[in-house]
Design a protein around this motif. Sequence first.
Motif, mmCIF file in Angstrom:
data_model
loop_
_atom_site.group_PDB
_atom_site.id
_atom_site.type_symbol
_atom_site.label_atom_id
_atom_site.label_comp_id
_atom_site.label_asym_id
_atom_site.label_seq_id
_atom_site.Cartn_x
_atom_site.Cartn_y
_atom_site.Cartn_z
ATOM 1 N N VAL A 1 84.473 -36.512 -16.914
ATOM 2 C CA VAL A 1 83.192 -37.088 -17.441
ATOM 3 C C VAL A 1 82.502 -36.386 -18.281
ATOM 4 N N SER B 1 78.615 -36.328 -20.697
ATOM 5 C CA SER B 1 77.588 -36.955 -20.667
ATOM 6 C C SER B 1 76.454 -38.043 -20.573
ATOM 7 N N PRO B 2 75.404 -38.602 -20.371
ATOM 8 C CA PRO B 2 75.577 -39.863 -20.799
ATOM 9 C C PRO B 2 74.621 -40.085 -21.883
ATOM 10 N N TYR C 1 72.368 -46.939 -16.604
ATOM 11 C CA TYR C 1 72.726 -45.611 -15.613
ATOM 12 C C TYR C 1 71.991 -44.252 -17.316
ATOM 13 N N LYS D 1 76.221 -36.852 -6.277
ATOM 14 C CA LYS D 1 76.726 -36.775 -7.482
ATOM 15 C C LYS D 1 77.269 -39.143 -7.305
ATOM 16 N N GLY E 1 77.082 -41.688 -10.444
ATOM 17 C CA GLY E 1 78.048 -42.138 -11.793
ATOM 18 C C GLY E 1 78.405 -43.641 -12.279
ATOM 19 N N PHE F 1 84.623 -41.129 -17.126
ATOM 20 C CA PHE F 1 83.050 -41.076 -15.778
ATOM 21 C C PHE F 1 82.265 -41.028 -17.035
ATOM 22 N N SER G 1 77.807 -39.087 -16.286
ATOM 23 C CA SER G 1 77.537 -39.138 -14.785
ATOM 24 C C SER G 1 76.264 -37.383 -15.336
ATOM 25 N N ASP G 2 75.327 -37.609 -14.814
ATOM 26 C CA ASP G 2 74.655 -36.732 -15.709
ATOM 27 C C ASP G 2 74.670 -34.887 -15.417
ATOM 28 N N PHE H 1 82.635 -35.673 -6.730
ATOM 29 C CA PHE H 1 82.408 -36.451 -7.540
ATOM 30 C C PHE H 1 83.264 -37.214 -7.299
#
Length: 801
Positions: free
Chosen positions: A257, A259-260, A281, A300, A302, A322, A324-325, A349
């Motif tokens: 994962v 971060s955005p 997103y 969760k 994402g 992915f 995801s925040d 998640f």
Amino acid sequence: MKYNFSEIEKKWQKIWDDNGTFQCSNDYTKPKFFALVEFPYPSGQGLHVGHPRSYTALDIVARKRRLEGYNVLYPMGWDAFGLPTENFAIKNHIHPAIVTKNNVARFKEQLKSLGFSFDWSREINTTDPEYYKWTQWIFLQLFKKGLAYKSEMAVNWCTSCKCVLANEEVVGGVCERCGSEVVRKTKSQWMLKITEYAQRLIDDLDTVDYIDRVKAQQRNWIGRSTGAEVTFKSSTGDDLVVYTTRPDTLFGATYMVISPEHPMIEKWADKLNNMDAIREYQQAAARKSDFERTEVAKDKTGVKLDGVTAINPVNGKEIPIFISDYVLVSYGTGAIMAVPAHDTRDYDFAKAFDLPIIEVVAGGDIEKEAFTDCETGIMVNSGFLDGLTVEEAKKAIIKFLEEKEIGKSKVNYKLRDWVFSRQRYWGEPIPIVHCEKCGYVPVDESQLPLVLPDVDSYEPTDNGESPLAKMTDWVNTTCPVCGGAAKRETDTMPQWAGSSWYFLRYMDPHNDKELASKEALEYWSPIDWYNGGMEHTTLHLLYSRFWHKFLYDIGVVPTAEPYAKRTSHGMILGENGEKMSKSRGNVVNPDDIVRDYGADTMRLYEMFIGDFEKAAPWSSSSIKGCSRFLDRVFNLFEMIEGEGIRADIEGDLHRTIKKVTTDIEDLKFNTAIAALMSFINTIYEKGSITKDEFKILITLINPFAPHVTEELWVMCGFEGMLNQAQWPKFDENKCKEATVEIAVQVNGKVRARISIDTESDQAAAIAAAKADEKVAAAISGMNVVKEIYVKGKLVNIVIKP
RNA sequence: GCGGGUGUGGUGGAAUGGCAGACACGCUAGUCUUAGGAACUAGUGUCUUCGACGUGCAGGUUCAAGUCCUGUCACCCGCACCA
């Protein structure tokens, strides 16, 4: 009978003022004691009853130390830059400098009315250009060493103050000052590299005497963790580095994962088939306030990157990536390897996105939940790590990663760099000029202080610029390097700047060559005792330790730590047990208390109210006990008969001296006062006191209630003033009593109390115990199994039928 | 979730493993007062009162536990999707 406290208190305050009684000496050969309390922010509300709790405590210590012969520095000043003053100024169309001046005058009057022994000749004010000259000077030194830098970054933005906030100033997702919503905003900001000092800020806590909860909270805030950085290869051939504290679970990493905000997303933009969903997103995450984003227990969310995957470097498996925040861009590398079997967040998640969960440490039930508490488990499904303990596996995997050059051990900290810019008027101007050719250039030190210009309007702007930006005359300047056109920095420093070094200025407050002379710094450093609020533990206290370490590194100050000892007082709550506030209507105004009961009673009560370190509710009836006590002390004057120390009082007197002397040093002011009350009760029972006994008594009470005791000193005709007297000494031998009442227990139950010689040995004590009627009755016909004698306390006879 | 802390009379609070409730508030009765939000005196943990029971709850260690250990409940403070 009530004595006339207001007359007496005004009289002595004037004498102390006129004589400069509490000015410390510049004789650097004397033993010194530097007592410090946090200088207040002079708010419009005036002094709160919480302020005097801290100030009285160290005033007591300071006054006692003076009587013990120390050269005591107990200073006071004003932390006067800041938002509330500016907001008040805007609302009422009064210049913040005038508001500050008025507030300071009120605070000073209130503090003087409480009789604190501050050395007012060393008063400082952070808004005084002669003071902030040195705040700016320190900033320039930080800049020159690369510890102050400008950076474009997402910051906390208070929607009401229209200003950025440091992480430490955001509490529960809202602005610490005004309680308004805080959102993320990308801005170019001045930053201070406090992270460079993270390890030393932890390590050096071992060298200072702080109360444990302060140390724990600072360690927690700095948030050191150890683990590893591991490089994953992406299907595009890029390196994707993750940080993990559990490299041993690498075989269980079934997805990644990022971060955005992760920069790799832009690089991969043309390879990703679902860029629209990704952008959506990202935007949703950016819109969220800090509060929304950190809301606990939320599901969760994402988006899977369609088109790019990664390879788990230990088993070669292809795994999805992915965004995801729940992964933060600002911590570690902004990317994680997800091990759902052994991390709750990854587990949630994985369940939401139906991803594989591989157990790599045996012992839990991963069908039900993530097995996180697995430090003692044995590795499984992990290739060459199988069979090892978690601890062994950590070592083995790091060795493996380092050999293959795909990872290394790594320490991370939660602490972030300090956001140092504020888009407000009422703060120190940052002494930097921006030149198109030369970049950010420091103002020449000879030009300091860079004075805050007068402006007509200091309203914050909606575009996020400082009000100073509108002052084109001031903003437009020439570059100190090339002489070309340049612009001044228009952001100002945060309130924490001036308070990060203020204690140094007290050492030599009028020096116009240096922030303080070498001699003064050598003599007065470090601060011997600093008392202040817990709320500053991760703000002012941490910031000032950082600045001090920096000043130490560049040779300005002689110690690595500013404060040798740090204590903290509990809050004074309203009568209803709630925090005092205007809206709750439970605020007690110190002025009213001083008017009705006098400063001495106020001081005494705040020290008697309870355990100094704990919160305590105000009680308008309890304060009468302290008032009564001082009346009784005053009325003792009429009971003075004879001289010398009477034999039947001597033991009590020495025990009282001992108790008061040690309790003051141990922050146990409440029990010190209780001991004094007890002693007075004894004197009242006797009906008289001698002149010499009275002299010692009022000296002991002096730090707590300085005015009335000075008056009594003069009334008795003692030499000079009480503040020039000597602190009484106790004799350990005289503290002992000839006889002592001890408890006699049979099988742990008290059956009798007997009076025996204090120095009795076991045999004598037990014989005396057995001679007691009730004890004899209880043990008759029984077998005595054991006899215990604790000197001065009790006898316990253990029997069996 | 992590870290720190707190639970003792009607109230604020005392107690280096050794007599629980120091000291103070409040309350009760009394003295003196025209008066009492004054002063002084006596009393004041609970109960079934020559005794027993009592420090959030349940266990344990000990001759002895408010204090140490294990578990548990409640509340407060700080941090918190920190990998």
